[in-house]
Design a protein around this motif. Structure first.
Motif, mmCIF file in Angstrom:
data_model
loop_
_atom_site.group_PDB
_atom_site.id
_atom_site.type_symbol
_atom_site.label_atom_id
_atom_site.label_comp_id
_atom_site.label_asym_id
_atom_site.label_seq_id
_atom_site.Cartn_x
_atom_site.Cartn_y
_atom_site.Cartn_z
ATOM 1 N N TYR A 90 -1.194 -1.235 6.707
ATOM 2 C CA TYR A 90 -1.579 -0.111 5.857
ATOM 3 C C TYR A 90 -1.168 1.220 6.486
ATOM 4 N N LEU A 103 -0.584 4.174 3.768
ATOM 5 C CA LEU A 103 -1.847 4.214 3.027
ATOM 6 C C LEU A 103 -3.019 4.678 3.889
ATOM 7 N N ARG A 114 -11.695 4.892 3.938
ATOM 8 C CA ARG A 114 -10.422 4.761 3.216
ATOM 9 C C ARG A 114 -9.941 3.308 3.256
ATOM 10 N N ILE A 117 -9.217 0.610 0.120
ATOM 11 C CA ILE A 117 -8.007 -0.207 0.001
ATOM 12 C C ILE A 117 -8.377 -1.682 -0.075
ATOM 13 N N LYS A 165 -7.343 -4.416 -3.184
ATOM 14 C CA LYS A 165 -6.437 -5.542 -2.954
ATOM 15 C C LYS A 165 -6.721 -6.744 -3.850
ATOM 16 N N LEU A 188 1.149 -1.480 -3.957
ATOM 17 C CA LEU A 188 1.089 -0.416 -2.958
ATOM 18 C C LEU A 188 1.232 0.950 -3.612
ATOM 19 N N GLU A 189 2.094 1.048 -4.613
ATOM 20 C CA GLU A 189 2.292 2.328 -5.293
ATOM 21 C C GLU A 189 1.032 2.747 -6.056
ATOM 22 N N MET A 214 -2.021 1.819 -5.264
ATOM 23 C CA MET A 214 -2.983 2.195 -4.220
ATOM 24 C C MET A 214 -2.719 3.615 -3.742
ATOM 25 N N ARG A 215 -1.452 3.896 -3.481
ATOM 26 C CA ARG A 215 -1.073 5.223 -2.989
ATOM 27 C C ARG A 215 -1.460 6.301 -4.005
ATOM 28 N N LEU A 223 -5.338 6.653 -4.201
ATOM 29 C CA LEU A 223 -5.835 7.333 -3.001
ATOM 30 C C LEU A 223 -5.507 8.825 -3.034
ATOM 31 N N THR A 224 -4.328 9.173 -3.535
ATOM 32 C CA THR A 224 -3.949 10.584 -3.668
ATOM 33 C C THR A 224 -4.891 11.292 -4.627
#
Length: 134
Positions: free
Chosen positions: A25, A30, A51, A55, A59, A65-66, A68-69, A72-73
């Motif tokens: 990660y 991430l 954080r 994540i 999952k 991943l995109e 998640m990113r 998170l942003t």
């Protein structure tokens, strides 16, 4: 700055994630550690642990991943302070879409779990039917 700093082993214990997963990660951007020790060891704060737990919850829901990113942003920007009203509106709209996606995926997981529990019950019935009576 009085934040408690933990090494990766403690973070793994607190999150239930493997060292390899935590490093992954970090590598994909991430969840980088907040700092490194003079010896190069990763140092994490309670916020870093939180954080990683977010994540971890994404999952099993099949987030890429995109995704998640992006999520998170959104969370980071909303928590960072007072975004402009137009930015806040955009962020909350995007967050609403993710919330709906999570609910949809949870519903699918509940259905799969119910199917699995039904199958387990059917196998238990078969075992009782074919086991020697005591």
């Amino acid at each position: 700055m009085g934040a408690t700093r933990m090494q990766i082993g403690e973070v793994a214990d607190r999150t239930g994630l493997s060292l390899r997963t935590i490093r992954h990660y970090e590598e994909v951007g991430l969840a980088p550690p907040s700092a490194r020790s003079q010896g190069g060891f990763r140092l994490y704060t309670d916020d870093d642990v939180a954080r990683l737990l977010v994540i971890k919850r994404m999952k099993p829901l099949g987030f890429t991943l995109e995704e998640m990113r992006d999520l998170l942003t959104i969370l980071d920007e909303l928590q960072a302070g007072e975004p402009e009203d137009t930015d806040r509106t955009d962020l909350t709209k995007r967050l609403t879409l993710y919330r709906a996606l999570v609910e949809e995926r949870c519903d699918k997981m509940r259905t799969r779990l119910a199917d699995a529990e039904q199958f387990s019950a059917e196998l238990a019935t078969e075992l009782r039917r074919h086991s020697p009576q005591r």
